[in-house]
Design an enzyme around this catalytic site. Structure first.
Site, PDB file in Angstrom:
ATOM      1  N   ARG A 147       0.834  -1.192   0.000  1.00 11.21           N
ATOM      2  CA  ARG A 147       0.000   0.000   0.000  1.00 11.21           C
ATOM      3  C   ARG A 147       0.876   1.253   0.000  1.00 11.21           C
ATOM      4  NH1 ARG A 147      -1.970  -3.595   3.959  1.00 11.21           N
ATOM      5  NH2 ARG A 147      -4.063  -4.424   3.518  1.00 11.21           N
ATOM      6  N   LYS A 171      -1.749  -2.781   8.052  1.00  6.88           N
ATOM      7  CA  LYS A 171      -2.911  -2.387   8.836  1.00  6.88           C
ATOM      8  C   LYS A 171      -2.908  -3.091  10.187  1.00  6.88           C
ATOM      9  CE  LYS A 171      -6.130  -1.151   5.124  1.00  6.88           C
ATOM     10  NZ  LYS A 171      -7.459  -1.411   4.545  1.00  6.88           N
ATOM     11  N   HIS A 241      -2.951   2.390  -5.868  1.00 12.64           N
ATOM     12  CA  HIS A 241      -3.687   1.178  -5.483  1.00 12.64           C
ATOM     13  C   HIS A 241      -3.946   0.314  -6.713  1.00 12.64           C
ATOM     14  CE1 HIS A 241      -5.479  -0.719  -2.024  1.00 12.64           C
ATOM     15  NE2 HIS A 241      -6.524  -1.078  -2.740  1.00 12.64           N
ATOM     16  N   ARG A 244      -1.164  -1.932  -7.046  1.00 11.01           N
ATOM     17  CA  ARG A 244      -1.323  -3.043  -6.086  1.00 11.01           C
ATOM     18  C   ARG A 244      -2.229  -4.115  -6.704  1.00 11.01           C
ATOM     19  NH1 ARG A 244      -1.374  -4.455  -0.528  1.00 11.01           N
ATOM     20  NH2 ARG A 244      -3.390  -5.048   0.342  1.00 11.01           N
ATOM     21  N   HIS A 267      -3.551  -9.177   3.414  1.00 11.80           N
ATOM     22  CA  HIS A 267      -4.994  -9.249   3.630  1.00 11.80           C
ATOM     23  C   HIS A 267      -5.304 -10.106   4.849  1.00 11.80           C
ATOM     24  CE1 HIS A 267      -5.978  -8.364  -0.869  1.00 11.80           C
ATOM     25  NE2 HIS A 267      -5.862  -7.264  -0.160  1.00 11.80           N
ATOM     26  N   TYR A 276      -9.174 -11.004  -7.016  1.00 14.92           N
ATOM     27  CA  TYR A 276      -8.200 -11.019  -8.104  1.00 14.92           C
ATOM     28  C   TYR A 276      -8.327 -12.263  -8.970  1.00 14.92           C
ATOM     29  CZ  TYR A 276      -6.337  -7.229  -5.369  1.00 14.92           C
ATOM     30  OH  TYR A 276      -6.218  -6.047  -4.673  1.00 14.92           O
TER      31      TYR A 276
END
Length: 295
Positions: A147, A171, A241, A244, A267, A276
């Site tokens: 990110r 995150k 993004h 990404r 994730h 994806y």
């Protein structure tokens, strides 16, 4: 009184939940909208906050044309807020428990094909600090799928050149190790040897990527770098993004398994990574229709 509640909620989000500044701002905006709805209905404080009010508020948002993703986030925020207020004794009951989960629509992300990605990355400019930095930024975003916030947070010591890996803080302050390839390593070395030293100032600190004044590179600059390179080379314009998304799609198209891609992207849920696979299947269908005589 309401202002004090909101301030306490903000501290809870920042300190106890450890949410990102972006998420905290979004949640506070959502709570402000909910409180504005209560005030518009003539309700003082939180005394009249019940499931009916929550549904009416979300219904108004839907009627105003808010996106499904926004409605889903606001419903999630409402549940967090009412649970917090109930624990603090500001609500006798928690109406958020009765609020259904609005599902955000999943649209397929725009991505570059491999020729477009190659064209963008192979069009490096002059051998000056800015161009060296921008090339390293682009190579690393595409090579790792990290990110923008993660890239801007990198320090020099987060790069392991021997193993060709990055230590990334994602995150929820979760740390992960992400591999990258030789082109990204060469771009990083060029920046660190011939570019970064020229921008170091007193107090620069350990940041891997710098702005022209010697401070840590900011996310807005990264977005401008990506936009400029893609538009200058005539490639489909994407955000960072989008790079990404592109990295994840190309990994899957190259044979990487879903769990590995999940780990690389950071994730929490495999379901997030599965979008994806839809992108790859769409491309497979396109290739099939173009190539098969009975398609």
């Amino acid at each position: 009184m309401v202002e004090e509640m909101v301030a306490e909620f903000e501290r809870y989000l920042r300190v106890e939940r450890d949410l990102s500044p972006h998420t905290v701002r979004a949640y506070l905006g959502d709570v402000g909208s909910l409180i504005g709805h209560l005030e518009g209905a003539g309700v003082e404080g939180l005394s009249g906050l019940d499931i009916g009010v929550l549904r009416e508020w979300l219904g108004d948002q839907h009627g105003a044309g808010k996106a499904r993703a926004t409605l889903a986030r606001r419903a999630a925020c409402a549940r967090v807020f009412t649970a917090f207020c109930h624990r603090r004794g500001w609500l006798d009951d928690d109406p958020g428990l009765l609020l259904g989960s609005a599902k955000a629509g999943r649209s397929l992300p725009a991505v570059l094909d491999q020729d477009e990605a190659r064209a963008a990355l192979d069009s490096a400019g002059a051998d000056d600090p800015k161009e060296l930095r921008d090339q390293a930024v682009l190579e690393l975003l595409y090579a790792t799928g990290i990110r923008v916030s993660e890239l801007c947070g990198l320090d020099v010591d987060d790069v392991d050149r021997e193993r060709r890996t990055l230590r990334v803080l994602g995150k929820g302050r979760k740390e992960r190790v992400v591999p990258f390839g030789l082109p990204a390593l060469r771009a990083l070395d060029a920046w660190c040897i011939r570019g970064r030293p020229l921008w170091i100032r007193e107090g620069t600190g350990p940041a891997l990527f710098l702005g022209i004044k010697g401070g840590r590179l900011d996310q807005g600059t990264v977005r401008r770098v990506v936009h400029a390179r893609l538009t200058d080379t005539g490639v489909t314009d994407l955000s960072p993004h989008g790079l990404r998304h592109t990295a994840a799609t190309h990994l899957l198209e190259g044979g990487a398994d879903l769990r590995s891609v999940q780990e690389i992207l950071g994730h929490a849920s495999l379901g997030t990574t599965q979008i994806y696979t839809h992108v790859s299947i769409e491309r497979l269908h396109t290739a099939y229709r173009q190539a098969h005589p009975r398609a």
